[in-house]
Write an enzyme that holds these catalytic residues in place. Structure first.
Site: not given
Length: 171
Positions: A169, A164-166, A137
């Site tokens: 996902g 960024v990861d959220v 991230d």
């Protein structure tokens, strides 16, 4: 009845992006089987804020069945194969090429399980000069320029959560 009731998702996942994705699928009624390595998902160690457990891990993995499977061993790979054979969806976010090296290349899975939906989350896609790189991230926040618009007078800074990861996902 929830929209994904009756759907089984096998999630070979760690950290944030894939666990966030599979948590949304679980919220929609899917049966999610989270595959963890013997030492556990490293997100278990992010903090101890949720009654001694990692708040990130609890948030991202509630409503899932967790299984410890040692994919470095033949028996573990055979167990994963059995789980995949009865799944509707395979979701994974391991280092690029890891699933291929263990015998779970998408091409083979598509041939052996034509109804299986395969979702691979990577930082840089399947082709191109960075395709084999791991992504984190913070790295993507910096490379995208997001970190340059946060922080203070002393310099850029990471956004306070794994945004960024959220976002990955979620999409």
């Amino acid at each position: 009845m929830l929209p994904l009731e009756g759907i089984t998702v096998v999630a070979v996942e760690q950290a944030v992006a894939a666990p966030f994705c599979s948590s949304r699928l679980a919220d929609a009624g899917a049966h999610v089987v989270k595959i963890e390595r013997p030492e556990g998902d490293f997100a278990r160690g992010y903090d101890a804020a949720a009654k001694g457990q990692s708040s990130y891990f609890v948030w991202l993995n509630r409503g899932k069945d967790s299984r410890v499977v040692d994919l470095a061993e033949p028996d573990g790979r055979a167990e994963l194969e059995t789980l995949i054979a009865s799944a509707d969806v395979l979701l994974q976010n391991l280092k690029p090429g890891s699933m291929d090296r263990m015998g779970f290349a998408r091409e083979r899975l598509r041939k052996d399980y034509p109804k299986l939906i395969c979702c691979t989350i990577t930082g840089y896609g399947d082709t191109g000069p960075y395709a084999d790189r791991k992504a984190y991230d913070l790295l993507i926040q910096a490379e995208s320029g997001l970190a340059s618009i946060t922080g203070g007078p002393e310099g850029p800074s990471r956004v306070g959560m794994s945004i960024v990861d959220v976002a990955t996902g979620a999409t």
